[in-house]
Scaffold this motif. Structure first.
Motif, PDB file in Angstrom:
ATOM      1  N   TYR A  87       0.857  -1.188   0.000  1.00 25.85           N
ATOM      2  CA  TYR A  87       0.000   0.000   0.000  1.00 25.85           C
ATOM      3  C   TYR A  87       0.891   1.234   0.000  1.00 25.85           C
ATOM      4  CZ  TYR A  87      -3.116  -3.706   1.377  1.00 25.85           C
ATOM      5  OH  TYR A  87      -3.796  -4.883   1.402  1.00 25.85           O
ATOM      6  N   PRO A  88       0.789   2.044  -1.067  1.00 25.26           N
ATOM      7  CA  PRO A  88       1.772   3.114  -1.254  1.00 25.26           C
ATOM      8  C   PRO A  88       1.714   4.212  -0.187  1.00 25.26           C
ATOM      9  CG  PRO A  88       0.065   3.205  -2.939  1.00 25.26           C
ATOM     10  CD  PRO A  88      -0.154   1.945  -2.181  1.00 25.26           C
ATOM     11  N   SER A  89       0.579   4.363   0.470  1.00 21.60           N
ATOM     12  CA  SER A  89       0.493   5.471   1.422  1.00 21.60           C
ATOM     13  C   SER A  89       1.060   5.104   2.798  1.00 21.60           C
ATOM     14  CB  SER A  89      -0.958   5.935   1.545  1.00 21.60           C
ATOM     15  OG  SER A  89      -1.775   4.839   1.864  1.00 21.60           O
ATOM     16  N   LEU A  90       1.436   3.841   2.979  1.00 23.88           N
ATOM     17  CA  LEU A  90       1.967   3.427   4.279  1.00 23.88           C
ATOM     18  C   LEU A  90       3.448   3.090   4.152  1.00 23.88           C
ATOM     19  CD1 LEU A  90      -0.870   0.963   5.308  1.00 23.88           C
ATOM     20  CD2 LEU A  90      -0.550   3.293   6.116  1.00 23.88           C
TER      21      LEU A  90
ATOM     22  N   MET B 190      -3.999  -5.841  -6.337  1.00 20.43           N
ATOM     23  CA  MET B 190      -4.054  -5.063  -5.099  1.00 20.43           C
ATOM     24  C   MET B 190      -5.401  -5.254  -4.407  1.00 20.43           C
ATOM     25  SD  MET B 190      -1.197  -3.684  -4.539  1.00 20.43           S
ATOM     26  CE  MET B 190      -1.585  -2.520  -3.254  1.00 20.43           C
ATOM     27  N   TYR B 207      -6.485   2.780   1.626  1.00 18.64           N
ATOM     28  CA  TYR B 207      -5.123   2.389   1.281  1.00 18.64           C
ATOM     29  C   TYR B 207      -4.929   2.048  -0.189  1.00 18.64           C
ATOM     30  CZ  TYR B 207      -4.606   2.148   6.315  1.00 18.64           C
ATOM     31  OH  TYR B 207      -4.585   2.462   7.640  1.00 18.64           O
ATOM     32  N   ILE B 208      -6.006   1.640  -0.857  1.00 21.72           N
ATOM     33  CA  ILE B 208      -5.819   1.226  -2.251  1.00 21.72           C
ATOM     34  C   ILE B 208      -6.543   2.158  -3.217  1.00 21.72           C
ATOM     35  CG2 ILE B 208      -6.129  -0.624  -3.918  1.00 21.72           C
ATOM     36  CD1 ILE B 208      -6.023  -2.554  -1.625  1.00 21.72           C
ATOM     37  N   PRO B 211      -5.519   6.321  -2.921  1.00 23.47           N
ATOM     38  CA  PRO B 211      -4.221   6.722  -3.458  1.00 23.47           C
ATOM     39  C   PRO B 211      -4.151   6.644  -4.982  1.00 23.47           C
ATOM     40  CG  PRO B 211      -3.908   5.252  -1.618  1.00 23.47           C
ATOM     41  CD  PRO B 211      -5.380   5.257  -1.898  1.00 23.47           C
TER      42      PRO B 211
END
Lengths: 364, 292
Positions: A87-90, B190, B207-208, B211
């Protein structure tokens, strides 16, 4: 961890039969590889076991519980995909921790387990970093850490190494058995790379066109393939298939290779007798490793000509021609041979297979 | 020996300039020059009808406009219109995008139908909404009467509602297309991974989904806000800025000042103030979008 059992699983996509009546049992704690060329149905079978796909017919059992109708989250499986699922934001720590938020009771436990997984995958130094700050190989390690940190029934790996470059793939491949020992769960690993499967699996299941061809340990599959496809698919360089016919002379079995009759072991006799006289139009299978070359005539050898030589560094892959038969042989690079030379091929009779090309069955 | 590579490299240097000259000339004469001319004009008192020479008044035009209660009221009005329209368009577009993200029978046809308002000329949109909102035989008025039990003259009683409604009707699909493109770009593995990680729907969105769609949402909001600020033709044909000045957004005020009252200098000054606002807004959005 659980014992996984697929029972008569069939999956049809519109007109394509991806899986045809596949039954397989994977004992708990086993490192099981699903191996097959692309389109063989291995990914479909894996997705059905994980619950991402539902079978057209048949059932999946975890231990003795029928999980066919359950979603992946209800089955409690962990999975690594072909591409990193970060997850890119974490940051990396939170990515791994998020996978076990539902399992842990305290922050302390969470931290310990994330640390454990991170040290197993050797990514501790990256825990504070974000998606964009680390390269692809590390990301895939994170994905694996995210899966093994879980206390899951089954851990599933969908070609996790296929998008890595060769060096990274080799280093991660060699760690997989260690990871499996540490985690101690049931691992199902999908790959099309037979070297990978041979190197890391306890057991391999080979699929072709939606049918399970053979299940066995790497040794069983390598030395005792059940059919021509398995023999062909496993092993590198590829096994030789040489057209042959058999006959019994003075109660001893012989195989005709090239221009020569080659005496076979006694064990072939029983197999030949069970063929009830159908001794023509067979094939002899032998791996390039199991043929050696002599420059001088020796007993029980096949005289042939060197057609061409391919250097593989420490060894040579030599194509030999004898009459209508052509086969490859792997020999030491120090051997002094040239193209066009006459040499003598010696077959290791322990490792000869006789195949019926019509049924593709390996007779012995 | 020395001259040949010299001329060669000089030609190489000049050649690209020759190539881009026509395009630059076009931009300079048709965009930049009129812009500078207009900027100059905004410091003059000038009436295009009288044909008298412009009188230099310095910043008086700006001073007067920025101190005029009327102009401030138009700003607020335009702001309200933009805020209502863009937020409703975002919400509707978001909902529609999630609806169309699912596969169902007739999905392609439904998307085509939903996006047709984008293809209708703004003037036509304004004119046919005038019929739809008509107090005696408009279908919307009829529906409003069914709902409220009394006859509603939407255009005169709730003109802001009417223009927002019209803008939403035309531009929600635009938002939808952007957000749908964002949703389609989410890698399938994802989503599957989130299912295996046992994330809640909220966490999955956070989270998916978010973003991935965020840059597209920012872009769509930017386009729509700038565009909504400039809206002229639809409102002009639907209400003409009326009743009174109830829907006279800035663009209509500029038009009136320039072509009804012929206060050309003042109109250009207003247009420049307008331009600065849009530039500021754009900058804020871009900065927000770039922050991540």
């Amino acid at each position: 961890m659980a014992k996984v059992r697929a029972e008569r699983v069939t999956k049809v996509f519109k007109t394509l039969k991806a899986l045809d009546n596949v039954s397989v049992t994977i004992d708990h704690g086993l490192f099981f590889c699903l191996l097959g060329p692309s389109g063989s149905g291995k990914t479909t079978l894996m997705r059905i076991i994980s619950g991402l796909e539902t079978p057209t017919s048949g059932s999946i059992f975890f231990d003795d519980e029928d999980v066919t109708g359950l979603s992946p989250s209800e089955r409690n499986i962990a999975m690594v995909f072909q591409f990193p699922s970060i997850y890119p934001s974490l940051n990396i720590y939170d990515n791994i921790a998020l996978a076990i938020r539902r399992e842990v009771n305290s922050k302390q436990e969470e931290r310990e387990r994330v640390q454990w997984a991170a040290s197993l995958l050797r990514i501790e130094e990256h825990l504070k970093k974000r998606y964009h700050e680390i390269d692809f190989g590390i990301l895939q390690r994170v994905s694996i850490a995210k899966a093994i940190v879980r206390k899951a029934q089954v851990y599933i790996f969908d070609e996790p190494l296929s998008n890595l470059d060769t060096k990274l793939r080799e280093s991660l491949r060699s760690e997989f058995q260690h990871i499996h020992r540490e985690v101690g769960g049931t691992f199902i690993y999908v790959t099309h790379d037979q070297l990978e499967a041979m190197a890391i699996a306890d057991k391999i299941g080979i699929l072709r066109d939606g049918r399970l061809q053979q299940v066995g340990t790497p040794d069983e599959i390598y030395y005792h393939p059940l059919n021509k496809f398995v023999a062909y698919f496993i092993g590198s360089p590829t096994i030789n298939f040489i057209d042959t016919k058999l006959k019994l002379v003075e109660d001893k079995p012989y195989a005709f290779v090239g221009n020569t009759y080659l005496q076979l072991d006694e064990k072939f006799k029983r197999a030949l007798q069970s063929r009830m006289g159908k001794l023509e139009n067979l094939q002899l299978g032998i791996r390039p490793h199991d043929i050696s070359i002599s420059t001088t005539p020796v007993a029980d050898s096949i005289p042939c000509n060197v057609n061409y030589i391919e250097s593989l560094g420490t060894s040579l892959l030599v194509e030999l021609v004898s009459g209508p038969a052509a086969f490859k042989c792997l020999c030491d690079a120090t051997l002094n041979i040239k193209e066009g030379m006459q040499v003598y091929a010696v077959f290791d009779k322990e490792h000869i297979h006789i195949i019926d090309p019509e049924t593709e069955e390996v007779i012995i | 020996m020395t001259s040949q590579p010299d001329t060669g490299s000089r030609i190489l240097k000049i050649f690209p300039i020759i190539l881009i000259f026509p395009a630059v000339a076009l931009v300079v004469f048709l965009v930049i020059f009129p812009l500078i001319w207009a900027l100059g004009l905004s410091f003059y008192s000038y009436n295009v009808l009288r044909g008298e020479p412009p009188i230099f008044v310095g910043v008086e035009n700006y001073y007067r406009l920025l101190n005029s209660l009327d102009v401030w009221r138009r700003f607020v009005l335009t702001g309200q219109f933009v805020f209502y329209s863009v937020s409703i368009e975002f919400l509707l577009g978001f909902g529609l995008a999630h609806l169309f993200y699912n596969q169902f029978r007739g999905r392609r046809l439904a998307i085509t139908l939903v996006t047709t308002p984008l293809l209708v000329a703004p003037v036509a949109v304004g004119i046919f909404h005038r019929y739809l909102f008509d107090a005696t035989f408009g279908i919307y008025s009829y529906i409003a009467q069914l709902l409220t039990g009394q006859s509603v003259r939407i255009l005169s009683q709730h003109p802001m509602f009417a223009i927002v409604f019209m803008d939403v009707w035309q531009w929600s699909p635009f938002m939808m297309l952007f957000i749908l493109a964002g949703l389609e770009a989410i890698p399938k593995h994802m989503l599957e991974s989130s299912e295996i990680d046992r994330l809640s729907p909220l966490a999955k969105f956070r989270y998916i989904v978010w973003p991935t769609i965020k840059p597209l949402v920012a872009l769509a909001l930017l386009f729509r806000t700038m565009d909504a600020f400039r809206t002229f033709d639809t409102i002009f044909t639907l209400t003409g800025g009326g009743p009174g000045t109830a829907t006279e957004v800035l663009s209509i005020q500029i038009y009136r000042t320039a072509f009804q009252f012929f206060r050309t200098g003042e109109a250009t000054a207003l247009a420049f103030i307008f331009l600065v606002i849009i530039l500021l807004l754009t900058n804020i959005y871009l900065r927000l979008a770039r922050r991540e």
